[in-house]
Design a protein around this motif. Structure first.
Motif, mmCIF file in Angstrom:
data_model
loop_
_atom_site.group_PDB
_atom_site.id
_atom_site.type_symbol
_atom_site.label_atom_id
_atom_site.label_comp_id
_atom_site.label_asym_id
_atom_site.label_seq_id
_atom_site.Cartn_x
_atom_site.Cartn_y
_atom_site.Cartn_z
ATOM 1 N N ALA A 88 114.891 28.275 38.538
ATOM 2 C CA ALA A 88 115.679 27.346 37.730
ATOM 3 C C ALA A 88 115.617 25.930 38.289
ATOM 4 C CB ALA A 88 117.128 27.820 37.640
ATOM 5 N N VAL A 89 115.861 25.788 39.597
ATOM 6 C CA VAL A 89 115.835 24.433 40.180
ATOM 7 C C VAL A 89 114.417 23.990 40.481
ATOM 8 C CG1 VAL A 89 118.119 24.716 41.202
ATOM 9 C CG2 VAL A 89 116.095 25.240 42.575
ATOM 10 N N GLY A 90 113.466 24.920 40.328
ATOM 11 C CA GLY A 90 112.074 24.602 40.598
ATOM 12 C C GLY A 90 111.256 24.334 39.351
ATOM 13 N N PRO A 91 110.265 25.186 39.050
ATOM 14 C CA PRO A 91 109.289 24.846 38.011
ATOM 15 C C PRO A 91 109.800 24.882 36.580
ATOM 16 C CG PRO A 91 108.948 27.093 38.790
ATOM 17 C CD PRO A 91 109.975 26.484 39.689
ATOM 18 N N PHE A 92 110.848 25.654 36.299
ATOM 19 C CA PHE A 92 111.289 25.777 34.918
ATOM 20 C C PHE A 92 112.171 24.619 34.463
ATOM 21 C CE2 PHE A 92 110.743 30.669 35.006
ATOM 22 C CZ PHE A 92 109.376 30.501 34.847
ATOM 23 N N PHE A 93 113.013 24.086 35.364
ATOM 24 C CA PHE A 93 113.941 23.037 34.929
ATOM 25 C C PHE A 93 114.004 21.849 35.886
ATOM 26 C CE2 PHE A 93 116.019 27.122 33.477
ATOM 27 C CZ PHE A 93 115.469 27.067 32.212
ATOM 28 N N GLY A 94 114.310 22.117 37.159
ATOM 29 C CA GLY A 94 114.589 21.032 38.101
ATOM 30 C C GLY A 94 113.446 20.060 38.291
ATOM 31 N N THR A 291 112.593 14.567 45.601
ATOM 32 C CA THR A 291 113.277 15.787 45.166
ATOM 33 C C THR A 291 112.285 16.810 44.633
ATOM 34 O OG1 THR A 291 115.286 14.555 44.625
ATOM 35 C CG2 THR A 291 115.034 16.716 43.622
ATOM 36 N N CYS A 292 111.323 16.378 43.837
ATOM 37 C CA CYS A 292 110.333 17.300 43.272
ATOM 38 C C CYS A 292 109.448 17.911 44.355
ATOM 39 C CB CYS A 292 109.479 16.584 42.226
ATOM 40 S SG CYS A 292 110.362 16.191 40.701
ATOM 41 N N VAL A 293 109.082 17.118 45.347
ATOM 42 C CA VAL A 293 108.296 17.650 46.466
ATOM 43 C C VAL A 293 109.104 18.704 47.218
ATOM 44 C CG1 VAL A 293 107.282 17.081 48.715
ATOM 45 C CG2 VAL A 293 106.851 15.604 46.752
ATOM 46 N N GLY A 294 110.374 18.398 47.466
ATOM 47 C CA GLY A 294 111.229 19.351 48.174
ATOM 48 C C GLY A 294 111.401 20.654 47.411
ATOM 49 N N LEU A 295 111.609 20.566 46.106
ATOM 50 C CA LEU A 295 111.797 21.772 45.293
ATOM 51 C C LEU A 295 110.509 22.584 45.186
ATOM 52 C CD1 LEU A 295 114.030 20.309 42.436
ATOM 53 C CD2 LEU A 295 114.730 21.925 44.220
ATOM 54 N N THR A 296 109.376 21.902 45.074
ATOM 55 C CA THR A 296 108.089 22.602 45.029
ATOM 56 C C THR A 296 107.835 23.327 46.340
ATOM 57 O OG1 THR A 296 107.174 20.944 43.510
ATOM 58 C CG2 THR A 296 105.601 22.320 44.696
ATOM 59 N N THR A 297 108.054 22.625 47.445
ATOM 60 C CA THR A 297 107.851 23.219 48.773
ATOM 61 C C THR A 297 108.767 24.419 48.986
ATOM 62 O OG1 THR A 297 107.247 21.043 49.672
ATOM 63 C CG2 THR A 297 107.882 22.744 51.245
ATOM 64 N N ALA A 298 110.050 24.258 48.655
ATOM 65 C CA ALA A 298 111.019 25.332 48.865
ATOM 66 C C ALA A 298 110.674 26.561 48.037
ATOM 67 C CB ALA A 298 112.421 24.837 48.516
ATOM 68 N N THR A 299 110.348 26.355 46.764
ATOM 69 C CA THR A 299 110.044 27.483 45.882
ATOM 70 C C THR A 299 108.766 28.192 46.316
ATOM 71 O OG1 THR A 299 111.085 26.260 44.057
ATOM 72 C CG2 THR A 299 109.766 28.179 43.476
ATOM 73 N N ALA A 300 107.755 27.419 46.703
ATOM 74 C CA ALA A 300 106.497 28.019 47.156
ATOM 75 C C ALA A 300 106.697 28.798 48.450
ATOM 76 C CB ALA A 300 105.441 26.937 47.358
ATOM 77 N N PRO A 340 122.724 24.848 30.240
ATOM 78 C CA PRO A 340 123.505 26.103 30.177
ATOM 79 C C PRO A 340 123.188 27.077 31.309
ATOM 80 C CG PRO A 340 122.669 25.516 28.009
ATOM 81 C CD PRO A 340 121.993 24.601 28.973
ATOM 82 N N ILE A 341 121.906 27.174 31.677
ATOM 83 C CA ILE A 341 121.518 28.108 32.729
ATOM 84 C C ILE A 341 122.028 27.640 34.086
ATOM 85 C CG2 ILE A 341 119.549 29.122 33.951
ATOM 86 C CD1 ILE A 341 118.060 29.084 31.286
ATOM 87 N N LEU A 342 121.887 26.343 34.364
ATOM 88 C CA LEU A 342 122.376 25.808 35.635
ATOM 89 C C LEU A 342 123.891 25.936 35.746
ATOM 90 C CD1 LEU A 342 120.170 22.594 35.948
ATOM 91 C CD2 LEU A 342 119.904 24.761 37.158
ATOM 92 N N ILE A 343 124.587 25.720 34.642
ATOM 93 C CA ILE A 343 126.048 25.849 34.645
ATOM 94 C C ILE A 343 126.463 27.294 34.919
ATOM 95 C CG2 ILE A 343 128.060 25.841 33.102
ATOM 96 C CD1 ILE A 343 127.037 23.218 31.958
ATOM 97 N N MET A 344 125.687 28.259 34.428
ATOM 98 C CA MET A 344 125.996 29.662 34.687
ATOM 99 C C MET A 344 125.736 30.035 36.146
ATOM 100 S SD MET A 344 124.587 31.574 31.251
ATOM 101 C CE MET A 344 125.116 33.187 31.815
ATOM 102 N N ILE A 345 124.696 29.467 36.746
ATOM 103 C CA ILE A 345 124.343 29.800 38.121
ATOM 104 C C ILE A 345 125.307 29.177 39.127
ATOM 105 C CG2 ILE A 345 122.560 29.565 39.901
ATOM 106 C CD1 ILE A 345 120.489 29.484 37.690
ATOM 107 N N TYR A 346 125.803 27.973 38.820
ATOM 108 C CA TYR A 346 126.524 27.161 39.801
ATOM 109 C C TYR A 346 127.732 27.860 40.417
ATOM 110 C CZ TYR A 346 127.529 22.666 41.981
ATOM 111 O OH TYR A 346 127.701 21.665 42.893
ATOM 112 N N PRO A 347 128.635 28.487 39.627
ATOM 113 C CA PRO A 347 129.774 29.173 40.258
ATOM 114 C C PRO A 347 129.354 30.272 41.227
ATOM 115 C CG PRO A 347 130.174 28.867 37.916
ATOM 116 C CD PRO A 347 128.743 28.508 38.155
ATOM 117 N N PHE A 348 128.297 31.009 40.887
ATOM 118 C CA PHE A 348 127.794 32.034 41.803
ATOM 119 C C PHE A 348 127.376 31.414 43.135
ATOM 120 C CE2 PHE A 348 126.820 34.140 37.675
ATOM 121 C CZ PHE A 348 127.529 35.318 37.873
ATOM 122 N N ALA A 349 126.675 30.282 43.049
ATOM 123 C CA ALA A 349 126.205 29.612 44.263
ATOM 124 C C ALA A 349 127.373 29.221 45.161
ATOM 125 C CB ALA A 349 125.378 28.377 43.889
#
Length: 432
Positions: A88-94, A291-300, A340-349
């Motif tokens: 979610a925070v990586g390739p699909f949306f963030g 931010t995009c470099v960080g998210l790509t690195t983290a997800t990979a 909507p997807i990020l809002i659903m994930i956030y409370p869990f996080a």
């Protein structure tokens, strides 16, 4: 612990968090809060800075990262939650959203035809080529971002803020909208809406890897270093948020703005003319890129760690290509699908991060985690439906009485109650 390594990792962490979205919230807060500026911005900093930094620290304390803290509910939940979070925070949306914002705020203002698909395509090709190259070697991310890109970003922000402090001196206006009655709570919720705590779960692995590559093999040393780096990043974020919020509070104009991006664009043009638009474009481009470099690195790193049959470099290529394709859909469509997807994930996080800190002291950890997550699920589903403009349902009316429901924090007290119920259930099963 090498102080230089910790310092530059802190700068890297600051840049990873400071995306273009973070530029938009504070200026608008400053404009609307007016004379209630300080309680509003303090509330914003508490939620917008503390929650993300605590999330990174929680990941450093839990051997196994996001999967580990999720597996305290159930092993399958741990893997599923981690995968959804990274994608979610990586390739699909963030990542696509970051690239799209970089174009919309950093490049489009200089184009005669902002909506030209050819311009968008060319920009995305160049942007993702840079993201790909910067992400190829995770051991160099501290050098590339912490030592080079972050100072450039901070220098550009400092130029904008210094000019504003010297030239903008309009008196603070009366608070408007949600800042009239409870400015602190309004600011807190605004900081909450940055949703950086989700990205923090991903960035934790980047910080841990950086310290491991520097020679810190013991997890306790890495945890201490992460806390120190988090403090550095937190101080930087708080200083920047307060500064750009002050611009919104003291700008001298009668224009009406619908968001903080418009306000900053006007402010930069008032301060430096056409050069101001270039300055703001530079800030936005650097913020989105880091931010995009960080998210790509983290997800990979996460995906290659779980499925080692595919190499880290191959995952970087796959993620970059998917992000490139989705980014060409346009910012409006990406936001429409992602929010909507990020809002659903956030409370869990947030619930999992809070539980990560109390986990060592929990005698009945599994039932406490299960109870808290079950109650959180009810409200996360509702928040997601609300974000999809599905409202006035029987389900929504049945839970609308819960405190803080209207502010989007309705999950907080039920999660606490669920955890307590889980504790007593565990005690009944194992009274010893």
């Amino acid at each position: 612990m090498v102080k230089k390594e910790v310092f530059f990792t802190g700068l890297m962490l600051f840049a990873l968090f400071f995306g273009a979205g973070n530029l938009i919230f504070p200026p608008f807060l400053g404009m609307e809060a007016g004379t209630s500026f300080w309680p509003a911005i303090i509330g914003f900093v508490i939620s917008g800075v503390s929650l993300p930094i605590l999330s990174v620290i929680a990941i450093s304390l839990a051997e196994g990262g996001v999967v580990s803290i999720g597996s305290r509910v159930h092993p399958l939940f741990g893997v599923f939650f981690a995968l959804v979070t990274y994608l979610a925070v990586g390739p699909f949306f963030g990542i696509p959203r970051g690239a799209s914002v970089a174009f919309e705020m950093g490049v489009a203002p200089f184009l005669a035809d902002r909506s030209s698909h050819s311009f968008v395509f060319i920009f995305m090709v160049v942007f993702f080529m840079v993201v790909y190259l910067f992400s190829l070697n995770p051991s160099k991310i501290v050098d590339r971002i912490g030592q080079w890109l972050t100072p450039a970003l901070l220098l550009a922000i400092a130029a904008l803020c210094t000019g504003a402090f010297l030239k903008f001196n309009a008196p603070l206006s009366e608070p408007s909208g949600k800042y009239e009655e409870s400015p602190f709570i309004a600011g807190f919720i605004e900081g909450y809406l940055t949703m950086d705590a989700i990205a923090a779960l991903a960035f934790g692995i980047v910080v841990i890897t950086a310290f491991t590559n520097s020679g810190m093999k013991d997890w306790r040393d890495r945890a201490k270093a992460t806390i120190a780096a988090g403090v550095i990043a937190g101080i930087g974020l708080a200083a920047v948020y307060i500064s750009i919020a002050w611009i919104g509070a003291r700008i001298e104009t009668d224009e009406q703005f619908s968001n903080g991006g418009e306000l900053l664009t006007t402010a930069s043009h008032m301060l430096f003319g056409e050069g101001g638009r270039i300055l703001l474009g530079t800030i936005v481009a650097l913020a989105c890129l880091t931010t995009c470099v960080g998210l790509t690195t983290a997800t990979a790193q996460f995906l290659s760690g779980r499925w080692s049959v595919i190499s880290y470099r191959a995952f970087v290529g796959i993620l970059t290509f998917i992000s490139f394709l989705i980014a060409n859909m346009g910012l409006a469509q990406i936001i429409e699908v992602s929010v909507p997807i990020l809002i659903m994930i956030y409370p869990f996080a947030i619930v999992l991060v809070v539980l990560a800190f109390v986990h060592p002291h929990l005698k009945y950890s599994t039932p406490v985690h299960v109870g808290a997550i079950l109650m959180t699920t009810i409200f996360s589903i509702n928040d997601g439906l609300t974000a999809l403009n599905v409202s006035d349902t029987f389900f929504q009316k049945a839970i609308s009485w819960v405190p803080f429901f209207s502010s989007g924090l309705g999950w907080a007290l039920p999660a606490l109650a669920g955890g307590l119920i889980g504790f007593f259930v565990g005690k009944l099963k194992d009274p010893a």
